[in-house]
Scaffold this motif. Structure first.
Motif, short mmCIF file in Angstrom:
data_model
loop_
_atom_site.label_atom_id
_atom_site.label_comp_id
_atom_site.label_asym_id
_atom_site.label_seq_id
_atom_site.Cartn_x
_atom_site.Cartn_y
_atom_site.Cartn_z
N TRP A 3 -42.23 -76.61 -2.85
CA TRP A 3 -41.41 -77.81 -2.80
C TRP A 3 -40.80 -78.17 -4.14
O TRP A 3 -41.49 -78.17 -5.15
CB TRP A 3 -42.29 -78.96 -2.30
N ILE A 30 -36.11 -78.57 -0.48
CA ILE A 30 -36.10 -80.03 -0.35
C ILE A 30 -37.20 -80.57 0.57
O ILE A 30 -37.58 -81.74 0.47
CB ILE A 30 -34.71 -80.52 0.10
N LEU A 31 -37.70 -79.73 1.48
CA LEU A 31 -38.81 -80.13 2.34
C LEU A 31 -39.98 -79.19 2.08
O LEU A 31 -39.79 -77.99 1.93
CB LEU A 31 -38.40 -80.08 3.82
N SER A 32 -41.17 -79.75 2.02
CA SER A 32 -42.32 -78.97 1.54
C SER A 32 -42.84 -77.96 2.55
O SER A 32 -43.36 -76.92 2.14
CB SER A 32 -43.46 -79.92 1.15
N GLU A 33 -42.69 -78.24 3.83
CA GLU A 33 -43.33 -77.35 4.80
C GLU A 33 -42.48 -76.14 5.15
O GLU A 33 -41.25 -76.23 5.22
CB GLU A 33 -43.72 -78.11 6.08
N ILE A 34 -43.15 -75.02 5.36
CA ILE A 34 -42.50 -73.78 5.81
C ILE A 34 -42.60 -73.75 7.33
O ILE A 34 -43.71 -73.87 7.88
CB ILE A 34 -43.19 -72.54 5.21
N ARG A 35 -41.45 -73.63 7.98
CA ARG A 35 -41.45 -73.53 9.46
C ARG A 35 -40.78 -72.21 9.85
O ARG A 35 -39.69 -71.92 9.37
CB ARG A 35 -40.69 -74.69 10.07
N TYR A 36 -41.41 -71.48 10.70
CA TYR A 36 -40.86 -70.19 11.15
C TYR A 36 -40.48 -69.32 9.94
O TYR A 36 -39.42 -68.70 9.91
CB TYR A 36 -39.63 -70.39 12.05
N GLN A 38 -39.43 -70.20 7.11
CA GLN A 38 -38.23 -70.68 6.44
C GLN A 38 -38.51 -71.96 5.65
O GLN A 38 -39.27 -72.82 6.10
CB GLN A 38 -37.12 -70.98 7.46
N PHE A 39 -37.87 -72.05 4.49
CA PHE A 39 -37.82 -73.30 3.74
C PHE A 39 -36.49 -73.96 4.04
O PHE A 39 -35.48 -73.28 4.27
CB PHE A 39 -37.86 -73.04 2.23
N GLU A 40 -36.46 -75.29 3.98
CA GLU A 40 -35.17 -75.99 4.02
C GLU A 40 -34.73 -76.16 2.56
O GLU A 40 -35.46 -76.71 1.73
CB GLU A 40 -35.28 -77.34 4.71
N GLU A 53 -27.25 -77.80 3.35
CA GLU A 53 -28.69 -78.02 3.45
C GLU A 53 -29.12 -77.23 4.67
O GLU A 53 -28.87 -77.65 5.81
CB GLU A 53 -29.03 -79.50 3.62
N GLU A 55 -31.82 -73.92 6.49
CA GLU A 55 -33.08 -73.19 6.45
C GLU A 55 -32.81 -71.76 5.98
O GLU A 55 -31.88 -71.11 6.46
CB GLU A 55 -33.70 -73.16 7.85
N TRP A 86 -48.29 -74.50 6.18
CA TRP A 86 -47.84 -73.45 5.28
C TRP A 86 -46.79 -74.06 4.36
O TRP A 86 -45.85 -74.70 4.82
CB TRP A 86 -47.24 -72.27 6.06
#
Lengths: 111, 190
Positions: A3, A30-36, A38-40, A53, A55, A86
């Motif tokens: 992050w 910009i967002l701390s969590e990793i989803r799939y 991917q970072f945002e 902005e 992913e 994650w």
């Protein structure tokens, strides 16, 4: 990578380019969590306005500048402040704040 | 709200007719975008897709809500109340990003703000986001794995050498369940 670190896009991909993000673009996670996997990431112009902005796959990013944030700081941004999310990429592994690894093979984030 | 109004609003919401009430989206899944472990995924137990899980239990105004629906989608919008929002907004977004990242810091300096104004900026953004959302002054933006993004516009007073100026700005947020708003990009000068 984590992050608020500055990161660089290392590949050319149509899904990034249609949002105005090309290989070599530098942005901030910009967002701390990793989803799939991917970072945002947000990309800004020199005047501070944002032009994208989106992913980005963690495998398509490299660290440019470490923001130096502690795990405690990251925890404040994670959903429900849950350390199981994650949220970091180190040495080819996706990690959470408990030190658990998501992938089995380094740099193979789907393993 | 009486029962007839409730039924009327429920029908309007789910037929896509704009309705001036708050609405909460409910799927059959108990999972939502804040759910562990790690991502809002497809819920096998209830056959709810990942996108519907991401929108599950989020609250929007009935005339300004994401119209995401797919074949055999079982999600419903239910009339609800919303009097306060909960902000997910760590101070590091100001001290370690807005007043730290070179382009962003230059932008803040161009409006007369400096590192000692961190608390003031934080309070201003918090107040404007809460007010903007509750007054239905938000714009729906992209919807992705991280959720439904919105934008809230506001005017920022300049400071110091710019104290006589007003600046149009906006904040980028993500709508999370049960009236929670996560602030993504804290401030952009338009």
């Amino acid at each position: 990578m984590k992050w608020l670190d500055q990161v660089r896009v290392t590949v050319s991909k149509k899904k990034y380019e249609k949002e105005g993000v090309f290989k070599g673009a530098i942005g901030t996670i910009i967002l701390s969590e990793i989803r799939y996997n991917q970072f945002e990431v947000v990309f800004s112009n020199p005047d501070g306005s944002d032009y994208a902005e989106i992913e980005i796959n963690v495998s398509d990013l490299e660290l440019v500048k470490d923001n130096g944030l502690s795990d405690q700081s990251i925890l404040q941004d994670l959903p429900k402040h849950d350390p199981h999310w994650w949220c970091k990429v180190e040495d080819g592994y996706i990690l959470n704040l408990l030190g658990e690894k998501k992938n089995k093979i380094p740099y193979d984030y789907n393993s | 709200m009486n029962i007839l109004e409730l039924i009327g609003n429920f029908l309007k919401l789910n037929l896509g007719i704009p309705c001036d009430c708050w609405a909460i989206r409910r799927s059959r899944s108990k999972k939502n975008i804040e759910t562990c472990k790690g991502e809002a995924t497809y819920d096998e137990a209830t056959n709810t897709c990942a996108h519907c899980v991401a929108l599950n239990q989020t609250i929007f105004k009935g005339n300004n809500l994401p119209m995401f629906k797919h074949f055999r989608c079982k999600c419903l919008w239910i009339p609800t109340q919303l009097n306060n929002v909960i902000l997910d907004f760590p101070q590091d977004k100001i001290t370690k990003y807005l007043l730290y990242e070179p382009n962003k810091f230059a932008m803040m300096r161009s409006m007369g703000y400096n590192k000692e104004n961190a608390n003031e900026i934080y309070e201003k953004i918090s107040k404007e986001v809460s007010k903007g959302f509750l007054n239905n002054q938000y714009q729906l933006k992209s919807f992705n794995n991280h959720g439904q993004h919105i934008q809230i516009n506001f005017i920022l007073d300049g400071k110091n050498e710019h104290s006589h100026e007003l600046f149009n700005c906006h904040t980028g947020c993500v709508v999370w369940p049960n009236g929670k708003i996560k602030i993504a990009t804290p401030l952009i000068k338009d």
